[in-house]
Design a protein around this motif. Structure first.
Motif, PDB file in Angstrom:
ATOM      1  N   MET A   6      -2.714  -3.385  -4.048  1.00 53.65           N
ATOM      2  CA  MET A   6      -2.346  -2.001  -4.345  1.00 53.65           C
ATOM      3  C   MET A   6      -3.431  -1.187  -5.035  1.00 53.65           C
ATOM      4  O   MET A   6      -3.449   0.029  -4.942  1.00 53.65           O
ATOM      5  N   GLU A   7      -4.297  -1.884  -5.775  1.00 53.37           N
ATOM      6  CA  GLU A   7      -5.162  -1.175  -6.717  1.00 53.37           C
ATOM      7  C   GLU A   7      -6.031  -0.089  -6.068  1.00 53.37           C
ATOM      8  O   GLU A   7      -6.097   1.037  -6.581  1.00 53.37           O
ATOM      9  N   ASP A   8      -6.665  -0.412  -4.924  1.00 52.07           N
ATOM     10  CA  ASP A   8      -7.564   0.574  -4.299  1.00 52.07           C
ATOM     11  C   ASP A   8      -6.795   1.838  -3.915  1.00 52.07           C
ATOM     12  O   ASP A   8      -7.229   2.952  -4.201  1.00 52.07           O
ATOM     13  N   THR A   9      -5.637   1.638  -3.245  1.00 51.43           N
ATOM     14  CA  THR A   9      -4.833   2.788  -2.818  1.00 51.43           C
ATOM     15  C   THR A   9      -4.395   3.598  -4.031  1.00 51.43           C
ATOM     16  O   THR A   9      -4.494   4.830  -4.054  1.00 51.43           O
ATOM     17  N   MET A  10      -3.911   2.880  -5.036  1.00 50.34           N
ATOM     18  CA  MET A  10      -3.434   3.542  -6.258  1.00 50.34           C
ATOM     19  C   MET A  10      -4.514   4.404  -6.899  1.00 50.34           C
ATOM     20  O   MET A  10      -4.283   5.573  -7.216  1.00 50.34           O
ATOM     21  N   MET A  11      -5.693   3.807  -7.063  1.00 52.19           N
ATOM     22  CA  MET A  11      -6.778   4.519  -7.740  1.00 52.19           C
ATOM     23  C   MET A  11      -7.220   5.733  -6.927  1.00 52.19           C
ATOM     24  O   MET A  11      -7.527   6.783  -7.483  1.00 52.19           O
ATOM     25  N   GLN A  63       0.827  -1.211   0.000  1.00 49.09           N
ATOM     26  CA  GLN A  63       0.000   0.000   0.000  1.00 49.09           C
ATOM     27  C   GLN A  63       0.858   1.256   0.000  1.00 49.09           C
ATOM     28  O   GLN A  63       0.527   2.259  -0.644  1.00 49.09           O
ATOM     29  N   HIS A  64       1.996   1.164   0.688  1.00 50.61           N
ATOM     30  CA  HIS A  64       2.924   2.293   0.700  1.00 50.61           C
ATOM     31  C   HIS A  64       3.423   2.580  -0.724  1.00 50.61           C
ATOM     32  O   HIS A  64       3.371   3.716  -1.200  1.00 50.61           O
ATOM     33  N   ILE A  83       3.187   4.839  -6.850  1.00 54.30           N
ATOM     34  CA  ILE A  83       2.822   4.483  -8.233  1.00 54.30           C
ATOM     35  C   ILE A  83       1.622   5.341  -8.655  1.00 54.30           C
ATOM     36  O   ILE A  83       1.584   5.863  -9.776  1.00 54.30           O
ATOM     37  N   GLY A  84       0.688   5.519  -7.729  1.00 53.73           N
ATOM     38  CA  GLY A  84      -0.468   6.378  -7.999  1.00 53.73           C
ATOM     39  C   GLY A  84      -0.029   7.790  -8.354  1.00 53.73           C
ATOM     40  O   GLY A  84      -0.544   8.405  -9.293  1.00 53.73           O
ATOM     41  N   MET A  85       0.958   8.314  -7.621  1.00 54.87           N
ATOM     42  CA  MET A  85       1.474   9.664  -7.922  1.00 54.87           C
ATOM     43  C   MET A  85       2.086   9.697  -9.313  1.00 54.87           C
ATOM     44  O   MET A  85       1.892  10.645 -10.070  1.00 54.87           O
ATOM     45  N   VAL A  96      -5.282   7.527  -4.901  1.00 52.20           N
ATOM     46  CA  VAL A  96      -4.268   8.581  -5.054  1.00 52.20           C
ATOM     47  C   VAL A  96      -4.395   9.248  -6.429  1.00 52.20           C
ATOM     48  O   VAL A  96      -4.305  10.473  -6.544  1.00 52.20           O
ATOM     49  N   ILE A  97      -4.620   8.433  -7.460  1.00 47.28           N
ATOM     50  CA  ILE A  97      -4.737   9.000  -8.817  1.00 47.28           C
ATOM     51  C   ILE A  97      -5.901   9.989  -8.861  1.00 47.28           C
ATOM     52  O   ILE A  97      -5.779  11.104  -9.381  1.00 47.28           O
ATOM     53  N   LYS A  98      -7.008   9.586  -8.272  1.00 49.81           N
ATOM     54  CA  LYS A  98      -8.207  10.430  -8.277  1.00 49.81           C
ATOM     55  C   LYS A  98      -7.944  11.753  -7.559  1.00 49.81           C
ATOM     56  O   LYS A  98      -8.353  12.818  -8.006  1.00 49.81           O
ATOM     57  N   GLU A  99      -7.216  11.653  -6.429  1.00 49.36           N
ATOM     58  CA  GLU A  99      -6.933  12.863  -5.648  1.00 49.36           C
ATOM     59  C   GLU A  99      -5.924  13.776  -6.333  1.00 49.36           C
ATOM     60  O   GLU A  99      -6.016  14.989  -6.254  1.00 49.36           O
TER      61      GLU A  99
END
Ligand SMILES: [Zn+2]
Length: 399
Positions: A352-357, A317-318, A323-325, A359-362
């Motif tokens: 990872m997917e939920d955290t990534m998505m 998740q970290h 990766i989201g950024m 962060v991308i949205k934010e």
């Protein structure tokens, strides 16, 4: 005509020839009418060039297509007999050699471990592996050699600028290998080869703008701009792994600090787990390596996460935040139709997917984000192989 050699390509060569041969290879069996539609070339040009390519033995006429009234079109496809090439894929731990043809049929495959080898030794192993594939040819001479290498390359010069898996710095691969084997040599970075393969052979080929983000031992990308790989003015585009996401971050393989690669690659994941275990945190990972933290590899972390290990999951998740950024940065800069995330890290997708998505949205601007699809691919090396075959086929016509 019984042989294809460099003289043939000098006579036959040109942008339209390379465009048509690759269109036929990727989409064949295909009619001349469809080739004209897809390439934007005129019907007489397509007929003229395909006639030439048939004569040289690079493509062949195939079965009669679907009957839809009027004359049945004759279809064209790659000639698998006369388009042999040698491809060497230098990965983080191994060197894989292929004898493959323009129709993407692998005829032979050979693999050598490169871990703990010195840079010079890996270079001589490269030549040995090519020689090995050369001797496997089934009576037809190879047209060319393609080399996939990690880290930044200058494709035109065939120069590996630096490669973390081999320890190479400014190695003129094209020069060295052409001198030894007297065949045209083409060198491409693994992420760009992967982007080309995923784009031209996947379900995304009708999209015009896409970015392929590869996250493995390192991080890189391939940018498809208006249907073509964007290489950049100095042949170095796509080094998203070396954009800084934390000014105080750890040292990166490029010598800078806090690059995306140093924060979110598989190597970064391993380093984070090692640090946490050294500080006394409990994890299944330490049991898997019997307490020897130097033996921790990404596979242990994937396995531990699968078993519900809290430390492993929290580390995914970290990494996912970074990766989201990276994806958000790509979206804000390029506003592509598609971001395809590939590489080894995809094995940890579900952690990872939920955290990534999120962060991308934010982090991505709504105007850029709303039109972008984000998808995952686990076909990295297969895509890279397809991509380098395209690079070789195009290259022999444009030399
Ligand atoms: Zn870096």
């Amino acid at each position: 005509m019984d042989g294809i050699n460099e003289t043939t390509f000098k006579i036959a060569g040109g942008v339209n020839e390379s465009l048509i041969v690759n269109m036929i290879r990727r989409r064949g069996p295909i009619s001349r009418v469809d080739i004209a539609k897809l390439t934007g070339l005129t019907a007489p040009t397509v007929t003229n060039i395909s006639g030439k390519l048939i004569e040289y033995g690079l493509i062949q006429e195939y079965m009669v297509g679907e009957y839809s009234g009027g004359r049945r079109p004759v279809l064209l496809k790659a000639n698998s007999e006369k388009t042999n090439m040698i491809i060497i894929d230098i990965r983080s731990k191994e060197m894989v050699g292929y004898l493959i043809n323009g129709g993407l049929e692998i005829k032979e495959e050979t693999c050598h471990d490169i871990q703990n080898l010195k840079p010079e030794k890996i270079l001589s192993l490269l030549e040995d592996t090519i020689a090995e594939c050369h001797s496997l040819e089934d009576g037809q001479l190879a047209l060319a050699i393609g080399i996939i290498v990690r880290g930044p390359v200058m494709s035109q010069e065939g120069l590996s600028l630096f490669s973390p898996s081999t320890g190479w710095h400014n190695v003129p691969l094209k020069y060295i290998v052409e001198k030894r084997f007297q065949l045209p040599v083409f060198v491409e970075n693994d992420m760009r080869a992967m982007a080309l393969g995923a784009y031209h052979y996947g379900p995304y080929r009708d999209i015009k703008n896409a970015v392929f983000l590869g996250v493995g031992g390192g991080i890189g990308s391939g940018i498809i701009f208006n249907g073509e790989l964007y290489r950049g003015f100095g042949d170095s585009a796509g080094e998203i792994g070396h954009t800084v996401v934390d000014v105080d971050g750890p040292l990166c393989s490029c010598g800078n600090h806090g690059c995306l690669e140093a924060m979110a690659s598989e190597l970064a994941l391993v380093n984070k787990v090692v640090q946490s275990i050294s500080k006394g945190e409990k994890s299944l990972v330490s049991e898997m390596v019997k307490g020897d933290i130097t033996a921790i590899r990404p596979k242990h972390i994937y396995a531990a996460a699968e078993e519900g290990d809290e430390l492993a999951i929290s580390m995914f998740q970290h990494v996912a935040q970074y990766i989201g950024m990276g994806v958000a940065n790509i979206i804000n800069i390029f506003n592509p139709q598609l971001v395809l995330v590939g590489g080894g890290i995809v094995k940890g997708r579900k952690f990872m997917e939920d955290t990534m998505m999120q962060v991308i949205k934010e982090r991505a601007l709504a105007s850029c984000y709303s039109s972008t699809r984000i998808e995952f691919s686990s076909e990295g090396r297969k895509d890279a192989l397809k991509g380098i075959v395209d690079v070789v086929m195009e290259g022999i016509f444009l030399r």
